[in-house]
Design a protein around this motif. Structure first.
Motif, short mmCIF file in Angstrom:
data_model
loop_
_atom_site.label_atom_id
_atom_site.label_comp_id
_atom_site.label_asym_id
_atom_site.label_seq_id
_atom_site.Cartn_x
_atom_site.Cartn_y
_atom_site.Cartn_z
N PHE A 195 52.93 -0.85 40.96
CA PHE A 195 54.16 -1.51 40.52
C PHE A 195 53.85 -2.82 39.82
CE2 PHE A 195 57.57 -4.58 41.28
CZ PHE A 195 58.66 -3.91 40.77
N LEU A 196 53.00 -3.63 40.41
CA LEU A 196 52.67 -4.93 39.83
C LEU A 196 51.96 -4.76 38.49
CD1 LEU A 196 51.56 -6.96 42.98
CD2 LEU A 196 53.70 -7.14 41.70
N HIS A 197 51.14 -3.74 38.37
CA HIS A 197 50.48 -3.49 37.09
C HIS A 197 51.51 -3.14 36.02
CE1 HIS A 197 47.38 -2.23 34.26
NE2 HIS A 197 48.08 -1.11 34.06
N SER A 198 52.51 -2.35 36.38
CA SER A 198 53.52 -1.94 35.42
C SER A 198 54.44 -3.10 35.03
CB SER A 198 54.39 -0.80 36.00
OG SER A 198 53.58 0.35 36.23
N PHE A 199 54.66 -4.03 35.95
CA PHE A 199 55.61 -5.11 35.70
C PHE A 199 54.92 -6.47 35.52
CE2 PHE A 199 58.46 -1.90 37.16
CZ PHE A 199 59.67 -2.18 36.53
N GLN A 200 53.64 -6.46 35.21
CA GLN A 200 52.97 -7.75 35.00
C GLN A 200 53.57 -8.45 33.79
OE1 GLN A 200 48.82 -7.47 33.66
NE2 GLN A 200 49.15 -5.29 33.31
N PRO A 201 53.60 -9.78 33.79
CA PRO A 201 54.15 -10.52 32.64
C PRO A 201 53.47 -10.12 31.35
CG PRO A 201 53.75 -11.98 34.50
CD PRO A 201 53.13 -10.66 34.85
N LEU A 202 54.20 -10.13 30.26
CA LEU A 202 53.66 -9.66 28.99
C LEU A 202 52.43 -10.43 28.57
CD1 LEU A 202 56.93 -9.03 26.94
CD2 LEU A 202 55.49 -7.37 28.14
N ALA A 203 52.41 -11.76 28.82
CA ALA A 203 51.24 -12.56 28.46
C ALA A 203 50.00 -12.09 29.19
CB ALA A 203 51.50 -14.04 28.74
N ALA A 204 50.18 -11.73 30.48
CA ALA A 204 49.04 -11.29 31.28
C ALA A 204 48.55 -9.91 30.85
CB ALA A 204 49.41 -11.27 32.77
N SER A 205 49.46 -9.11 30.28
CA SER A 205 49.07 -7.74 29.88
C SER A 205 48.48 -7.71 28.48
CB SER A 205 50.28 -6.82 29.95
OG SER A 205 51.28 -7.23 29.03
N GLY A 206 48.42 -8.90 27.81
CA GLY A 206 47.77 -8.98 26.51
C GLY A 206 48.71 -8.80 25.34
N HIS A 207 50.05 -8.77 25.61
CA HIS A 207 51.02 -8.64 24.52
C HIS A 207 51.50 -10.02 24.10
CE1 HIS A 207 51.22 -4.30 24.86
NE2 HIS A 207 51.34 -4.43 26.17
N ALA A 208 51.88 -10.16 22.87
CA ALA A 208 52.39 -11.42 22.37
C ALA A 208 53.82 -11.61 22.82
CB ALA A 208 52.32 -11.44 20.85
#
Length: 208
Positions: A195-208
């Motif tokens: 769940f946390l992987h799916s809902f990680q903040p966009l900055a943390a997931s590498g998206h702008a």
């Protein structure tokens, strides 16, 4: 360490009544009566009506106590987001593994068509309220930037489904299930981390 204070007579009576309701629901389902509760709890029916007003309010009181315990980890506010959600998940799985809970749910499911209004009320006071409480906590985590912004109510429903998986159904149908603390915790960790992987903040997931 100071000994725990002795519960007041009023609190002791409420605890006895709540325990009587839980036991009787596992035995009688929606057919539970105030007379049966009074006899099991060792008090008069007049006392029940004096303190709870009606059977519906008594059931709501029992459900409120259950939800308060189920969401205590969320209310505590201690630890990081993974620690809190993992503690919540483990507690939730432990409660769903209680034989009384499994038996009660089996009986209530079988009787739901006969008692549709009672079944809907029980769902609103139980499952729906649990989802709302979890959604409120997730929404706060989203505003803090700990989770990506999304529909908190849908996220709560998704997380609850991930935590429970198929294990409750396995218990309902007497199929081998996760029957130890170690197995339940291992699954809780898997569900929470996914769940946390799916809902990680966009900055943390590498998206702008």
């Amino acid at each position: 360490m100071q000994p725990a204070p002795t519960p007041s007579p009023a609190l002791q009576r409420r605890l006895r009544v709540h325990e009587a309701v839980r036991e009787l629901m596992a035995e009688q389902g929606f057919r539970i009566s105030m007379d049966a509760v009074a006899a099991r709890a060792g008090c008069s029916k007049q006392t029940l009506y004096s303190h709870f007003g009606s059977k519906q309010e008594l059931m709501r009181s029992v459900m409120q106590e259950h939800l308060d315990m189920a969401t205590a980890q969320l209310d505590d506010g201690q630890g990081d987001i993974r620690t809190v959600l993992l503690a919540f998940a483990v507690e939730h799985l432990q409660r769903l593994s209680d034989p009384h809970v499994v038996t009660t749910c089996q009986l209530l499911s079988a009787e739901a068509a006969q008692f549709p209004e009672e079944a809907r009320t029980l769902y609103r006071d139980g499952c729906d309220t649990l989802q709302q409480r979890l959604a409120g906590w997730l929404a706060l985590a989203m505003r803090r930037g700990q989770l990506r912004l999304d529909d908190a109510s849908w996220a709560a429903e998704l997380l609850l489904g991930m935590i429970v998986g198929l294990d409750f159904e396995r218990q309902r149908f007497a199929f081998p299930h996760r029957d130890t603390d170690a197995l339940r915790r291992r699954w809780a960790e898997y569900a929470v981390d996914a769940f946390l992987h799916s809902f990680q903040p966009l900055a943390a997931s590498g998206h702008a």
